[in-house]
Design an enzyme around this catalytic site. Structure first.
Site, PDB file in Angstrom:
ATOM      1  N   SER A 109       2.558   5.527  -4.916  1.00  0.00           N
ATOM      2  CA  SER A 109       2.216   4.134  -5.225  1.00  0.00           C
ATOM      3  C   SER A 109       3.163   3.555  -6.279  1.00  0.00           C
ATOM      4  CB  SER A 109       0.778   4.085  -5.755  1.00  0.00           C
ATOM      5  OG  SER A 109       0.540   2.898  -6.464  1.00  0.00           O
ATOM      6  N   TYR A 132       4.539  -3.241  -4.216  1.00  0.00           N
ATOM      7  CA  TYR A 132       3.919  -4.573  -4.214  1.00  0.00           C
ATOM      8  C   TYR A 132       4.996  -5.579  -4.562  1.00  0.00           C
ATOM      9  CZ  TYR A 132      -0.755  -2.416  -4.634  1.00  0.00           C
ATOM     10  OH  TYR A 132      -1.909  -1.712  -4.428  1.00  0.00           O
ATOM     11  N   THR A 158       2.907  -3.356   0.591  1.00  0.00           N
ATOM     12  CA  THR A 158       1.504  -3.758   0.659  1.00  0.00           C
ATOM     13  C   THR A 158       1.376  -5.267   0.514  1.00  0.00           C
ATOM     14  OG1 THR A 158       0.872  -1.613  -0.214  1.00  0.00           O
ATOM     15  CG2 THR A 158      -0.777  -3.358  -0.356  1.00  0.00           C
ATOM     16  N   ARG A 167     -13.986  -6.032  -8.346  1.00  0.00           N
ATOM     17  CA  ARG A 167     -14.766  -4.801  -8.140  1.00  0.00           C
ATOM     18  C   ARG A 167     -15.824  -4.699  -9.231  1.00  0.00           C
ATOM     19  NH1 ARG A 167      -8.887  -2.170  -7.535  1.00  0.00           N
ATOM     20  NH2 ARG A 167      -8.318  -3.447  -5.742  1.00  0.00           N
ATOM     21  N   LYS A 256       1.637  -2.967   5.008  1.00  0.00           N
ATOM     22  CA  LYS A 256       0.279  -2.415   4.881  1.00  0.00           C
ATOM     23  C   LYS A 256      -0.686  -3.499   4.403  1.00  0.00           C
ATOM     24  CE  LYS A 256      -2.202   1.085   2.121  1.00  0.00           C
ATOM     25  NZ  LYS A 256      -2.811   0.275   1.058  1.00  0.00           N
ATOM     26  N   HIS A 280      -7.413  -2.334   2.590  1.00  0.00           N
ATOM     27  CA  HIS A 280      -7.242  -1.718   1.273  1.00  0.00           C
ATOM     28  C   HIS A 280      -8.474  -0.872   0.911  1.00  0.00           C
ATOM     29  CE1 HIS A 280      -4.147  -2.369  -1.981  1.00  0.00           C
ATOM     30  NE2 HIS A 280      -5.027  -1.680  -2.689  1.00  0.00           N
ATOM     31  N   ARG A 283     -11.376  -2.744  -0.872  1.00  0.00           N
ATOM     32  CA  ARG A 283     -11.252  -2.988  -2.308  1.00  0.00           C
ATOM     33  C   ARG A 283     -10.773  -4.391  -2.648  1.00  0.00           C
ATOM     34  NH1 ARG A 283     -10.981   1.678  -5.165  1.00  0.00           N
ATOM     35  NH2 ARG A 283      -9.402   1.077  -6.701  1.00  0.00           N
TER      36      ARG A 283
HETATM   37  C1  FNR Z   1      -5.859   2.321  -3.313  1.00  0.00           C
HETATM   38  N1  FNR Z   1      -5.048   1.695  -2.388  1.00  0.00           N
HETATM   39  C2  FNR Z   1      -3.765   1.342  -2.724  1.00  0.00           C
HETATM   40  N2  FNR Z   1      -2.941   0.782  -1.811  1.00  0.00           N
HETATM   41  C3  FNR Z   1      -1.674   0.464  -2.124  1.00  0.00           C
HETATM   42  O1  FNR Z   1      -0.937  -0.020  -1.268  1.00  0.00           O
HETATM   43  N3  FNR Z   1      -1.189   0.715  -3.378  1.00  0.00           N
HETATM   44  C4  FNR Z   1      -1.955   1.253  -4.358  1.00  0.00           C
HETATM   45  O2  FNR Z   1      -1.504   1.458  -5.474  1.00  0.00           O
HETATM   46  C5  FNR Z   1      -3.299   1.561  -4.039  1.00  0.00           C
HETATM   47  N4  FNR Z   1      -4.139   2.078  -4.994  1.00  0.00           N
HETATM   48  C6  FNR Z   1      -5.395   2.506  -4.635  1.00  0.00           C
HETATM   49  C7  FNR Z   1      -6.199   3.121  -5.589  1.00  0.00           C
HETATM   50  C8  FNR Z   1      -7.433   3.602  -5.229  1.00  0.00           C
HETATM   51  C9  FNR Z   1      -8.271   4.297  -6.253  1.00  0.00           C
HETATM   52  C10 FNR Z   1      -7.897   3.465  -3.896  1.00  0.00           C
HETATM   53  C11 FNR Z   1      -9.220   4.023  -3.462  1.00  0.00           C
HETATM   54  C12 FNR Z   1      -7.119   2.816  -2.955  1.00  0.00           C
HETATM   55  C13 FNR Z   1      -5.503   1.558  -0.988  1.00  0.00           C
HETATM   56  C14 FNR Z   1      -5.174   2.830  -0.200  1.00  0.00           C
HETATM   57  O3  FNR Z   1      -3.799   2.982  -0.062  1.00  0.00           O
HETATM   58  C15 FNR Z   1      -5.793   2.810   1.208  1.00  0.00           C
HETATM   59  O4  FNR Z   1      -5.473   1.600   1.851  1.00  0.00           O
HETATM   60  C16 FNR Z   1      -7.317   2.978   1.195  1.00  0.00           C
HETATM   61  O5  FNR Z   1      -7.708   3.874   0.191  1.00  0.00           O
HETATM   62  C17 FNR Z   1      -7.780   3.483   2.564  1.00  0.00           C
HETATM   63  O6  FNR Z   1      -9.151   3.607   2.612  1.00  0.00           O
HETATM   64  P1  FNR Z   1      -9.933   5.002   2.367  1.00  0.00           P
HETATM   65  O7  FNR Z   1      -9.167   6.099   3.080  1.00  0.00           O
HETATM   66  O8  FNR Z   1      -9.985   5.195   0.902  1.00  0.00           O
HETATM   67  O9  FNR Z   1     -11.270   4.720   2.978  1.00  0.00           O
END
Ligand code: FNR
Length: 395
Positions: A109, A132, A158, A167, A256, A280, A283
């Site tokens: 990330s 990002y 992303t 959240r 993404k 995401h 989230r």
């Molecule tokens: C994320 N996600 C995420 N996506 C991204 O593009 N950059 C990021 O830095 C992050 N950081 C992040 C932190 C945390 C704690 C979570 C839970 C998620 C989203 C992540 O890449 C992904 O899209 C989701 O987590 C997919 O869903 P599931 O597998 O958690 O259900």
């Protein structure tokens, strides 16, 4: 009571809850708004049923797949997770190493704790980098160059974060509280987890944003990080910026956070090599559609012209199978890999990835398919979510 010998994502989640300070566990576990989308990501997977087929010679099943040009042991990649190095000691480097041994891609990330060079040093093979769009395009350009120099050839860009989602768990845990009150609450939660304090907070230093060390020097201070995100994440991004990015990045580009057919078409037009159908992990906006419910229409619209991946709610090998049956070339997992690593270390993540492969193997066995490429909508029963996109199976 957490399982002594964890086996499923739920088991690892319970172990992670025991080890992580509450505000960190909730940061990983939670979603936006009322968490309807977070729940729908899981429920809509659970609602799908595999067809059971017999007497089809399923000797020699092969779970291998090529995703985004890479040979993988199964069609799976680790999704980018910000702050993973706060959940386990040098979390990104550990996960990158385990993923390599399991034969699946790892994505670092933008807001990971380990810098690109540290992740690169943990492996022999290239990994993926997630980015990002930041207001300062100079920083974006420099990060692209750094990622290329670290041998990253797949960029996961992303697009579903013009602003961070709201959240409520984070609000409740004082992550938005200014001043001492929030810090005090978090300190109490940290002191309740001495093992985390020892292994991660002290043993896993430096807890800085590896890729952004110059931009956010005081990254262990969550308030400073949040202030930086609020000012630097760019809500004015449009497809023109993606054109700029496409011209600049010579490697493979995945967008993404696509959840709409029209946006998927635009992604193809702008020259993306693939998309990740994603909300995401629930989230960002709540409620929006679950990612698995949007997959069939998006795959039907662009699947012939670009590579369609999916994340959000994948917890088991049969979930991987279901996503492939509905048109994905592969899936990403987010929370589960962090739970396994935080709850049971690198052995836990290794075992969990092994379990996903075993479950996928079994799903293929009972569906009567021996090759990943042979998984198709006929492998599922009538789909209550998208009846018109499926054929075969019985209602
Ligand atoms: C994320 N996600 C995420 N996506 C991204 O593009 N950059 C990021 O830095 C992050 N950081 C992040 C932190 C945390 C704690 C979570 C839970 C998620 C989203 C992540 O890449 C992904 O899209 C989701 O987590 C997919 O869903 P599931 O597998 O958690 O259900």
């Amino acid at each position: 009571m957490p399982a002594h010998f964890p086996s499923t994502a739920t088991d690892y989640r319970a172990l992670a809850a025991r080890r992580l300070p509450r505000f960190l566990f909730d940061y990983v576990d939670g979603g936006a708004g009322d968490e309807h989308t977070l729940a729908a990501n899981l429920d809509d997977f659970a609602a799908l049923r595999l067809r059971q087929r017999v007497l089809r010679n399923v000797d020699g099943i092969d779970t291998r797949a090529v995703i985004v040009g890479e040979d993988c042991a199964l069609p799976l990649a680790l999704a980018p997770i910000g702050l993973a190095g706060m959940m386990a000691r040098r979390g990104e480097a550990q996960a990158a190493r385990v993923a390599e041994a399991a034969g699946v891609p790892f994505t670092l990330s933008t807001v990971g704790i380990c810098p690109l060079a540290e992740v690169q040093a943990a492996r022999r093979t290239p990994f993926w980098f997630q980015l990002y769009m930041l207001r300062d395009r100079g920083v974006v350009a420099a990060l692209l160059d750094e990622a290329w120099a670290a041998d990253c050839r797949t960029l996961v860009f992303t697009v579903d974060l013009p602003l961070p989602g709201l959240r409520h768990r984070d609000v409740r845990n004082g992550l938005e509280a200014r001043g001492a009150a929030g810090a005090l609450l978090r300190l109490r939660q940290v002191l309740a987890r001495p093992r985390w304090l020892r292994e991660v907070a002290l043993g896993g230093k430096p807890l800085k944003f590896g890729c952004l060390a110059q931009q956010v020097p005081n990254a262990s201070n969550l308030d400073a990080f949040k202030a930086w995100v609020d000012t630097q994440f760019d809500p004015s991004v449009t497809w023109q910026d993606i054109e700029w990015l496409r011209a600049r990045w010579k490697g493979r580009l995945l967008l993404k956070g696509i959840l709409d057919v029209e946006d998927a078409r635009s992604a193809v037009q702008v020259g993306a090599d693939g998309i990740v159908v994603s909300n995401h992990g629930g989230r960002q906006q709540d409620p929006v559609a679950s990612s698995i419910s949007m997959l069939p229409s998006i795959a039907a619209a662009v699947g012939e012209r670009t590579e369609v991946l999916l994340d959000g709610g994948v917890r088991s090998g049969s979930d991987i199978f279901k996503a492939l049956a509905l048109g994905a070339r592969g899936v990403l997992i987010g929370r589960p890999w962090v739970w396994a690593l935080a709850g049971a270390g690198s052995d836990g993540l290794r075992d969990y990835l092994g379990m996903l492969r075993r479950e996928l193997y079994l799903a293929m066995t009972f569906a009567g398919v021996t090759r990943i490429a042979d998984i198709n909508p006929d492998s599922l029963h009538f789909d209550p979510l998208h009846s018109d996109s499926l054929h075969g199976g019985s209602p």
